[in-house]
Scaffold this active site. Structure first.
Site, PDB file in Angstrom:
ATOM      1  NE  ARG A  23       3.541   4.207  11.056  1.00  0.00           N
ATOM      2  CZ  ARG A  23       4.468   4.766  10.279  1.00  0.00           C
ATOM      3  NH1 ARG A  23       5.340   5.596  10.790  1.00  0.00           N
ATOM      4  NH2 ARG A  23       4.520   4.496   9.002  1.00  0.00           N
ATOM      5  CG  HIS A  33      11.554  15.264   5.150  1.00  0.00           C
ATOM      6  ND1 HIS A  33      10.514  14.954   5.987  1.00  0.00           N
ATOM      7  CD2 HIS A  33      11.374  16.551   4.796  1.00  0.00           C
ATOM      8  CE1 HIS A  33       9.749  16.024   6.139  1.00  0.00           C
ATOM      9  NE2 HIS A  33      10.256  17.004   5.433  1.00  0.00           N
ATOM     10  CE  LYS A  57       3.129  26.839  -2.276  1.00  0.00           C
ATOM     11  NZ  LYS A  57       3.599  27.845  -3.244  1.00  0.00           N
ATOM     12  CD  GLU A 103       9.152  10.179  -3.072  1.00  0.00           C
ATOM     13  OE1 GLU A 103       8.043   9.862  -3.548  1.00  0.00           O
ATOM     14  OE2 GLU A 103      10.142  10.423  -3.781  1.00  0.00           O
ATOM     15  CB  SER A 158      -1.002  28.021  -7.254  1.00  0.00           C
ATOM     16  OG  SER A 158      -0.296  27.855  -6.047  1.00  0.00           O
ATOM     17  CD1 TRP A 177       6.504   3.698   4.092  1.00  0.00           C
ATOM     18  CD2 TRP A 177       7.747   4.382   2.349  1.00  0.00           C
ATOM     19  NE1 TRP A 177       6.869   5.007   4.312  1.00  0.00           N
ATOM     20  CE2 TRP A 177       7.634   5.454   3.263  1.00  0.00           C
ATOM     21  CE3 TRP A 177       8.469   4.577   1.172  1.00  0.00           C
ATOM     22  CZ2 TRP A 177       8.215   6.700   3.044  1.00  0.00           C
ATOM     23  CZ3 TRP A 177       9.060   5.824   0.960  1.00  0.00           C
ATOM     24  CH2 TRP A 177       8.928   6.872   1.900  1.00  0.00           C
ATOM     25  CG  HIS A 207      -1.577   1.318   1.499  1.00  0.00           C
ATOM     26  ND1 HIS A 207      -2.585   1.827   0.714  1.00  0.00           N
ATOM     27  CD2 HIS A 207      -1.362   2.240   2.465  1.00  0.00           C
ATOM     28  CE1 HIS A 207      -2.952   3.013   1.188  1.00  0.00           C
ATOM     29  NE2 HIS A 207      -2.224   3.293   2.251  1.00  0.00           N
ATOM     30  CB  SER A 232      10.953   6.043 -14.257  1.00  0.00           C
ATOM     31  OG  SER A 232       9.862   6.912 -14.451  1.00  0.00           O
ATOM     32  CB  SER A 233      11.763   9.626 -10.465  1.00  0.00           C
ATOM     33  OG  SER A 233      10.736   8.726 -10.131  1.00  0.00           O
ATOM     34  CG  HIS A 240      11.665  15.373  10.899  1.00  0.00           C
ATOM     35  ND1 HIS A 240      11.481  16.532  10.199  1.00  0.00           N
ATOM     36  CD2 HIS A 240      11.187  14.396  10.098  1.00  0.00           C
ATOM     37  CE1 HIS A 240      10.910  16.264   9.044  1.00  0.00           C
ATOM     38  NE2 HIS A 240      10.723  14.970   8.966  1.00  0.00           N
ATOM     39  CG  HIS A 241      11.390  10.865   9.050  1.00  0.00           C
ATOM     40  ND1 HIS A 241      10.067  10.663   8.712  1.00  0.00           N
ATOM     41  CD2 HIS A 241      11.818  11.894   8.286  1.00  0.00           C
ATOM     42  CE1 HIS A 241       9.727  11.545   7.775  1.00  0.00           C
ATOM     43  NE2 HIS A 241      10.768  12.302   7.510  1.00  0.00           N
ATOM     44  CB  THR A 280       4.274  25.175   4.788  1.00  0.00           C
ATOM     45  OG1 THR A 280       5.536  24.544   4.624  1.00  0.00           O
ATOM     46  CG2 THR A 280       3.195  24.271   4.239  1.00  0.00           C
ATOM     47  CG  ASP A 320       6.773  16.977 -27.231  1.00  0.00           C
ATOM     48  OD1 ASP A 320       7.057  16.620 -26.082  1.00  0.00           O
ATOM     49  OD2 ASP A 320       6.078  16.290 -28.004  1.00  0.00           O
ATOM     50  CE1 TYR A 339       7.700  19.899   2.782  1.00  0.00           C
ATOM     51  CE2 TYR A 339       9.486  18.437   3.422  1.00  0.00           C
ATOM     52  CZ  TYR A 339       8.489  19.322   3.769  1.00  0.00           C
ATOM     53  OH  TYR A 339       8.263  19.635   5.075  1.00  0.00           O
TER      54      TYR A 339
END
Length: 502
Positions: A429, A232, A310, A234, A247, A122, A57, A150-151, A281-282, A307, A87, A236
């Site tokens: 968890r 982290h 925004k 990732e 926006s 994950w 998941h 790919s990314s 912080h993780h 943040t 293009d 964002y």
């Protein structure tokens, strides 16, 4: 299959994201059905299977649903059009960037089917991910390598396109916010994903070639530092394109330009830089020294500043505008409200002292699902409804779109709000069973999950196979180039490149 056209490839990405999203959502339903009541539930007490479902998941939703939809799908479709380019810079590279994803997804699904499956979560922390027998984890690692390649290729393509193919006269402050968000996302991908790749190679050799990077004489914590240095940024990467979409949607339906465009661009830049210096912080519970903890707490809280800028700029845009409450606008407003809740719980978790108490509880799950399940996913839906006519030439039925929004809004809040309570009460968890005292919140949460699952089924309802009425003039509140084109624009949208004179 062989198309090198950015619109076709964007559509392929969106179809892949839809397919992966259905699989990932189904897995989350298995999780919620297992947890609806304590005791041996739907999975009959099979904890390993539960962990495989959790892992699948997570990876599917992050890397095969949100990223292909926002970055691959909307990014490819809209970036060339928004900057007035014919293009992407490297169309063939674009093609292979997409086609690395289906095999990656296949490998990931295969990893759940061989032996016992990869039940690592994950994050794939060692030693569990090293001791897992069979080829499951190896297949998952290979899958992530293909997805990461790919990314990276897609990101290089985006950056070169944005840097070198803008319309004549389009200065940096005139680049639309969605294009800026994709540019920042691409930079994050190029800097973060290779770290994951290196990390996974070391995990692979630890598993198969008897090296000791993370096991035996190696350093378990090193894995976490490397993983989260990718992990982290990732998150964002996942949310920045949604910022860009929101926006555009809010500006369009408030019928005025975004409040403080320059501030919005700088805020995204600040978020991108700060996103790289907060990873630990993780890891507040692994035994970092106090100075490190103090630094990561404060650095994490500082991310809330851009943040919040925004959020307030979006609110100011709506406040000063003449607002038109359509389905995409509701998704954008829902995004702003729920992302703010997710952001506030993030600031709570940034405090190491609090985090020590609720680390690895459902409070953390509630936090990141508010920013992803109601941030990124609402951004995807806002974009889908907003550009659906442009992309397909079809219209959607407004009433049914609103029903879809409100059922999803109700469902996700019923699912994830109770998780704050479970977490504060100490429910851990990634556990397939729990103490009887948690049954109340869990049953509410599972009920909410059923509602949101039904709302996803309503996604097909609003599609109207009558063509959209095509006006020859651009909508009055349009500030970007895509509205100059007819619905389903030609292969090379701008045969004569636009010139910006303002």
């Amino acid at each position: 299959v062989y198309s090198t056209n950015h619109k076709d490839i964007g559509l392929l990405y969106l179809v892949l994201a839809l397919f992966s999203g259905i699989i990932g959502t189904t897995l989350s339903m298995f999780i919620r059905l297992e947890l609806a009541l304590p005791g041996r539930g739907m999975l009959d007490g099979n904890g390993q299977l539960y962990n495989v479902i959790i892992t699948g998941h997570g990876i599917i939703m992050l890397l095969f649903m949100v990223m292909p939809a926002l970055f691959g799908g909307f990014g490819n479709w809209l970036v060339p059009i928004l900057i007035g380019a014919p293009d992407m810079a490297f169309p063939r590279l674009n093609n292979i960037s997409f086609w690395l994803n289906p095999p990656a997804l296949a490998l990931l699904l295969l990893s759940t089917l061989v032996e016992q499956g990869a039940g690592t979560g994950w994050t794939a922390y060692p030693p569990l991910s090293i001791q897992h027998s069979g080829a499951s984890v190896d297949l998952a690692i290979l899958s992530l390598h293909l997805n990461g390649l790919s990314s990276i290729l897609g990101s290089i393509n985006m950056l070169v396109t944005i840097a070198g193919m803008r319309a004549a006269g389009m200065k940096l402050n005139q680049i639309p916010l969605f294009v800026w968000s994709i540019a920042f996302t691409a930079v994050l991908v190029i800097l973060a994903v290779p770290v994951l790749a290196a990390c996974l190679v070391m995990l692979l050799t630890d598993r198969n070639l008897n090296t000791a990077y993370f096991c035996e004489s190696g350093d378990l914590i090193l894995y976490q530092h490397l993983f989260w240095f990718f992990g982290h940024p990732e998150v964002y990467i996942l949310i920045l394109p949604a910022f860009g979409i929101v926006s555009h949607v809010i500006s369009f339906f408030s019928q005025k330009p975004v409040f403080g465009v320059m501030g919005m661009i700088c805020a995204m830049g600040a978020i991108s830089i700060l996103g790289f210096i907060v990873w630990a912080h993780h890891m507040f519970t692994v035994g970092l020294d106090l100075d490190t903890i103090a630094y990561f707490t404060s650095a994490t809280m500082i991310i809330a500043v851009p943040t919040g800028m925004k959020i307030f700029s979006w609110l100011a845009t709506i406040y000063g505008g003449s607002v038109w409450f359509t389905t995409p606008m509701w998704f954008a407003i829902g995004f702003v409200c729920l992302f703010t809740i997710g952001g506030v719980t993030g600031v709570v978790l940034a405090n190491a002292g609090v985090d020590m108490m609720v680390h690895d509880t459902y409070y953390v799950v509630a936090h990141f699902h508010y920013v992803l399940s109601m941030g990124a996913a609402f951004g995807i839906f806002a974009g889908l409804y907003f550009w659906f006519g442009l992309m397909t030439g079809l219209s959607y039925i407004e009433g049914r779109g609103q029903v879809h929004f409100w059922t999803l809004f109700l469902g996700v809040n019923l699912t994830f709000f109770p998780m704050h309570m479970m977490g504060l009460a100490g429910m851990p968890r990634r556990m397939f069973d729990y103490a009887d005292s948690f049954v109340g919140w869990n049953s509410i949460s599972s009920f909410g999950a059923m509602i949101s699952f039904l709302s996803i089924l309503m996604l097909a309802g609003p599609v109207n196979f009558a063509p959209e009425h095509s006006d020859k003039t651009a909508p009055q509140s349009a500030t970007t180039l895509e509205w100059l084109l007819p619905a389903t624009p030609a292969s090379h949208a701008f045969s004569q490149l636009p010139v910006i004179r303002s």
